[in-house]
Design an enzyme around this catalytic site. Structure first.
Site: not given
Length: 479
Positions: A92, A189, A398
């Site tokens: 996050g 994260y 990604d």
């Protein structure tokens, strides 16, 4: 003694499904076994029948403030007593390992549209380990605090401290797993969360705290935030190389932004706003995946763009925290509805304090993040030097923390190469990705996978975790 006998008998006849009886194992203390009994999840709404135990509930990590973290634990599908314990963390900061990791990536029950709502994941990682998911820090998912001011002082340090306290207390509740090998894995994260928690365990073990000793062996992080300079520089290079941004934008950003300087200029900020607008029409987290046409950017377009105090400069931009899409780009909408259902929460022993906000994939109540190191590379180096097994992996489609960024970061570590860049193979004669082995660290790419590698390439992801846990390099030839 009578209580112990009663609990043992109860466990021996407990049915997780109509088709299978789960045999009990000897527990060490009647107090812990009664806590385990309270946390057993019988069967979730829409859940397929399984023959392994699952547990969910709360572990208090700070008595004074009333902080409690929510967990969901699945025993391995077989050889429970022999297999390691693996903790999975999403990032996050402020996103749920239940909503993403368990329900959309690598857990036994994956979310789907319609009835039944859950389907069994044939590539679940609990086929390789006893699998533990944790919602951390407080304010994420079902995890809560009774001290509202806690939500305004969150950051990397308090997250690591509370996660460590969780593990110490969780192993006291589940003492039969205390001697098992223990590993941590995560993504995004969690490139901060995982090494920082690993360092807490490493230091505590080294200081000789026998009562709280954790048999920690290693960690694995994917598409991980590691170093502000290289992560951001690599993201821009990847976008240009994959034809997402124009030559003009690329050169303007290169000229106007110095990512090694923590002080951002106004010019750079304007350029980055334009950069993220370029991703407005595709999925930042997987360049070649479809986007959700229904209520686009709704439930999972979380509010961490409003975070204050984060050194992770891209978190300021609204398109940085876009929907995490998978094979069904709308799956996060289904799971957000599911985990807010009272019958689901009751089955999971969740939301027992009636939290004053809805369950969301990424927290709507965490608005500040005060400590976030510019680089995790010194921590990685410390743990590598300490003999901890470290693997890093990267889905190569990604755009958020791309393979380019990770390669820049690992090169910055300056480790010696022991096995140069080479393809690795799946069980069919197909290339699964590429790998390079450094002195103390293994890096693996997963071909065709986005930010959430297990979502896009479940078979390859399970192959990856299997080799990591066994400490075996990825197969260098078809088999």
């Amino acid at each position: 003694m009578a209580m112990f006998s009663f609990v043992s008998i109860f466990l021996s006849i407990f049915l997780l499904s109509s088709s299978a009886i789960v045999e009990p194992r000897k527990l060490l203390h009647h107090e812990e076994s009664s806590q385990q009994l309270a946390d057993i999840v019988d069967r979730l709404p829409g859940q397929p029948a399984v023959n392994f135990r699952q547990y969910a509930g709360y572990v208090t990590v700070n008595e004074t403030h009333g902080r409690a973290l929510f967990y969901w634990f699945f025993e391995a599908t077989e050889d429970v007593d022999k297999k390691p314990v693996l903790l999975w963390l999403n990032g996050g900061p402020g996103c749920s390992s239940i909503g993403y990791g368990e329900a959309e990536e690598l857990g036994p029950f994956l979310m789907q549209k319609g009835v039944p709502e859950l389907r069994f994941n044939e590539e679940s990682w609990n086929k390789e380990a006893n699998l533990l998911f944790l919602e951390s820090p407080v304010g994420v998912g079902y995890s809560y605090t009774n001290t509202s001011s806690d939500l305004f002082v969150l950051g990397d340090e308090i997250t690591a401290n509370d996660s460590y306290a969780f593990l110490v207390n969780w192993f006291k509740r589940f003492p039969q797993f205390k001697t098992h090998d223990f590993y941590i894995a995560g993504e995004s994260y969690a490139g901060h969360y995982v090494p920082q928690l690993a360092e807490k365990i490493f230091d505590a073990n080294k200081n000789g705290d026998e009562d709280n000793y954790i048999n920690f062996k290693g960690f694995m992080i994917g598409n991980a935030l590691l170093d502000d300079d290289t992560d951001q520089r690599g993201m821009i290079d990847y976008a240009w190389d994959h034809a997402v941004i124009s030559d003009r934008m690329y050169h303007d950003i290169k000229k106007g932004c110095n990512f090694s300087d923590p002080e951002e200029t106004g010019t750079c900020g304007d350029l980055l706003e334009g950069f993220f607008e370029a991703y407005n029409v595709i999925d930042l987290y997987s360049l070649y995946a479809p986007v959700c046409p229904e209520d686009y950017n709704s439930t999972s377009s979380h509010q961490l763009g409003k975070i204050k105090g984060s050194k992770f400069r891209f978190s300021k931009y609204k398109l940085w925290h876009r929907r995490l899409a998978g094979y069904d780009p709308c799956v996060s909408d289904y799971s957000e509805t599911y985990f807010n259902r009272p019958d689901v929460q009751k089955a999971l022993h969740a939301n027992v304090t009636k939290i004053g906000y809805s369950w969301t994939h990424c927290s709507d109540v965490i608005l500040s993040w005060y400590d976030s190191p510019d680089s995790m590379l010194p921590t990685l180096r410390k743990l590598i030097d300490g003999g901890i097994r470290v693997w890093v992996f990267s889905g190569d489609t990604d755009g958020r923390i791309p393979v380019t960024s990770t390669r820049y970061s690992l090169n910055k570590l300056g480790l010696n190469t022991t096995q140069d860049w080479t393809p690795w193979y799946t069980s069919k004669p197909q290339v699964g990705g590429w790998t390079i082995v450094y002195d103390g660290l293994t890096f693996v790419t997963v071909r065709g996978a986005g930010h959430q590698v297990p979502t896009f390439k479940p078979k390859q992801a399970r192959q990856l975790v299997s080799h990591f846990l066994a400490n075996k390099q990825m197969p260098s030839s078809p088999f």
